[in-house]
Design a protein around this motif. Structure first.
Motif, mmCIF file in Angstrom:
data_model
loop_
_atom_site.group_PDB
_atom_site.id
_atom_site.type_symbol
_atom_site.label_atom_id
_atom_site.label_comp_id
_atom_site.label_asym_id
_atom_site.label_seq_id
_atom_site.Cartn_x
_atom_site.Cartn_y
_atom_site.Cartn_z
ATOM 1 N N PRO A 1 23.950 78.293 64.775
ATOM 2 C CA PRO A 1 22.790 78.054 63.987
ATOM 3 C C PRO A 1 23.233 76.978 63.137
ATOM 4 O O PRO A 1 22.357 76.471 62.182
ATOM 5 C CB PRO A 1 23.063 79.759 63.685
ATOM 6 N N LEU A 2 24.231 76.972 62.758
ATOM 7 C CA LEU A 2 24.492 75.649 61.113
ATOM 8 C C LEU A 2 23.769 74.135 62.036
ATOM 9 O O LEU A 2 23.282 73.739 61.001
ATOM 10 C CB LEU A 2 26.145 75.994 61.343
ATOM 11 N N LEU A 3 24.294 74.274 63.290
ATOM 12 C CA LEU A 3 24.205 72.629 63.547
ATOM 13 C C LEU A 3 22.408 72.880 63.778
ATOM 14 O O LEU A 3 22.105 71.460 63.578
ATOM 15 C CB LEU A 3 24.931 72.469 64.972
ATOM 16 N N ALA A 4 21.901 73.510 63.610
ATOM 17 C CA ALA A 4 20.471 73.793 64.286
ATOM 18 C C ALA A 4 19.768 73.275 62.881
ATOM 19 O O ALA A 4 18.581 72.901 63.150
ATOM 20 C CB ALA A 4 20.064 75.146 65.033
ATOM 21 N N GLY A 5 20.173 74.258 62.276
ATOM 22 C CA GLY A 5 19.688 73.989 60.429
ATOM 23 C C GLY A 5 19.977 72.693 59.800
ATOM 24 O O GLY A 5 18.898 72.177 59.800
ATOM 25 N N SER A 6 21.378 71.875 60.581
ATOM 26 C CA SER A 6 21.045 71.278 60.194
ATOM 27 C C SER A 6 19.926 70.182 60.734
ATOM 28 O O SER A 6 20.124 68.897 60.158
ATOM 29 C CB SER A 6 22.662 70.736 59.941
ATOM 30 N N ALA A 7 20.664 70.370 61.835
ATOM 31 C CA ALA A 7 19.394 68.728 62.709
ATOM 32 C C ALA A 7 18.250 69.209 62.455
ATOM 33 O O ALA A 7 17.639 68.316 61.969
ATOM 34 C CB ALA A 7 19.391 68.749 63.950
ATOM 35 N N LEU A 8 17.318 70.442 62.284
ATOM 36 C CA LEU A 8 15.815 70.998 61.814
ATOM 37 C C LEU A 8 15.654 70.489 59.724
ATOM 38 O O LEU A 8 15.282 69.268 59.545
ATOM 39 C CB LEU A 8 15.881 72.041 61.463
ATOM 40 N N PHE A 9 16.753 70.394 59.021
ATOM 41 C CA PHE A 9 17.035 69.830 58.024
ATOM 42 C C PHE A 9 16.742 68.039 57.853
ATOM 43 O O PHE A 9 15.950 67.337 57.188
ATOM 44 C CB PHE A 9 17.918 70.542 57.013
ATOM 45 N N GLY A 10 17.480 67.470 58.363
ATOM 46 C CA GLY A 10 17.552 66.262 58.334
ATOM 47 C C GLY A 10 16.199 65.865 59.529
ATOM 48 O O GLY A 10 15.227 64.804 58.999
ATOM 49 N N ILE A 11 16.047 66.140 60.023
ATOM 50 C CA ILE A 11 14.767 65.770 60.780
ATOM 51 C C ILE A 11 13.454 65.971 60.120
ATOM 52 O O ILE A 11 12.831 64.777 60.062
ATOM 53 C CB ILE A 11 14.332 66.562 62.258
ATOM 54 N N GLY A 12 12.802 67.181 59.478
ATOM 55 C CA GLY A 12 12.250 67.646 58.015
ATOM 56 C C GLY A 12 12.165 66.185 57.049
ATOM 57 O O GLY A 12 10.947 65.551 56.729
ATOM 58 N N TRP A 13 13.508 66.012 56.676
ATOM 59 C CA TRP A 13 13.697 65.843 55.508
ATOM 60 C C TRP A 13 13.231 63.904 56.237
ATOM 61 O O TRP A 13 12.447 62.843 55.623
ATOM 62 C CB TRP A 13 14.995 65.217 54.867
ATOM 63 N N GLY A 14 13.290 64.117 57.390
ATOM 64 C CA GLY A 14 13.474 62.470 57.684
ATOM 65 C C GLY A 14 11.344 62.055 58.176
ATOM 66 O O GLY A 14 11.176 61.064 57.759
ATOM 67 N N ILE A 15 10.708 63.114 58.242
ATOM 68 C CA ILE A 15 9.636 62.870 58.939
ATOM 69 C C ILE A 15 8.742 62.611 57.799
ATOM 70 O O ILE A 15 7.475 62.575 57.495
ATOM 71 C CB ILE A 15 9.369 63.701 59.897
ATOM 72 N N ALA A 16 9.171 63.706 56.874
ATOM 73 C CA ALA A 16 8.440 64.053 55.791
ATOM 74 C C ALA A 16 8.730 63.530 54.399
ATOM 75 O O ALA A 16 8.095 62.519 53.203
ATOM 76 C CB ALA A 16 8.382 66.162 55.054
ATOM 77 N N GLY A 17 9.713 63.024 54.176
ATOM 78 C CA GLY A 17 10.764 62.567 52.816
ATOM 79 C C GLY A 17 10.344 63.069 51.803
ATOM 80 O O GLY A 17 11.170 63.274 50.993
ATOM 81 N N PHE A 18 10.816 64.592 52.589
ATOM 82 C CA PHE A 18 10.396 65.472 51.384
ATOM 83 C C PHE A 18 11.861 66.665 52.717
ATOM 84 O O PHE A 18 12.564 66.366 52.787
ATOM 85 C CB PHE A 18 10.057 66.407 51.191
ATOM 86 N N CYS A 19 13.065 66.379 51.037
ATOM 87 C CA CYS A 19 13.927 68.424 50.977
ATOM 88 C C CYS A 19 13.428 69.092 50.291
ATOM 89 O O CYS A 19 13.091 68.835 48.975
ATOM 90 C CB CYS A 19 15.586 67.251 50.572
#
Length: 145
Positions: A84-102
């Motif tokens: 869950p930690l790895l998946a959440g971190s990956a989703l966070f990074g992907i979302g940040w990279g796609i949208a430009g928002f965290c």
């Protein structure tokens, strides 16, 4: 009331820092990730500054017997790295990279009336709800909110 006011002040200071640093501007964030194009390293300095302030703040705060506005510190007890930690971190990074928002940058951007921030925050809330539903369905304990 003191806790609410201190949370409000902390949130305002955080939001102001995010706004001044440019992290509410998705183009600036996306340029930080664009190593082969219009790379903008300024956010590395923002992150480094935040890390330095946090490190000093934790050192000073944890020397106290308790926080100013609570009876005890509430620090994470889990130290392991799991899926869950790895998946959440990956989703966070992907979302940040796609949208430009965290999440930290999207909330102050809402105050500017940015439609992209509203869409991002709505998607983030939907993702949180979906993750909680999946945890409940799988029988795993949900993390505290």
């Amino acid at each position: 009331m003191t806790r609410v006011l201190s949370a409000l002040v902390a949130g305002l200071v955080f939001g102001a820092g995010i706004a001044v640093s440019g992290m509410i501007n998705p183009a600036k964030v996306l340029n930080f990730f664009d190593f082969a194009g219009a790379w903008d390293p300024s956010l590395a300095f923002v992150m480094g500054g935040a890390l330095a302030v946090t490190a000093v703040g934790y050192r000073l705060a944890l020397k106290r017997p308790r926080p100013l506005l609570d009876t005890a510190f509430h620090l994470p007890s889990r130290r392991g790295i799991d899926m869950p930690l790895l998946a959440g971190s990956a989703l966070f990074g992907i979302g940040w990279g796609i949208a430009g928002f965290c999440p930290g940058g999207s909330i102050p951007a809402l105050g500017l009336g940015k439609t992209s921030a509203l869409i991002f925050v709505a998607a983030m809330i939907a993702g949180i709800a979906l993750a909680r539903l999946m945890r409940r369905t799988a029988g795993a304990p949900s993390s505290p909110a």
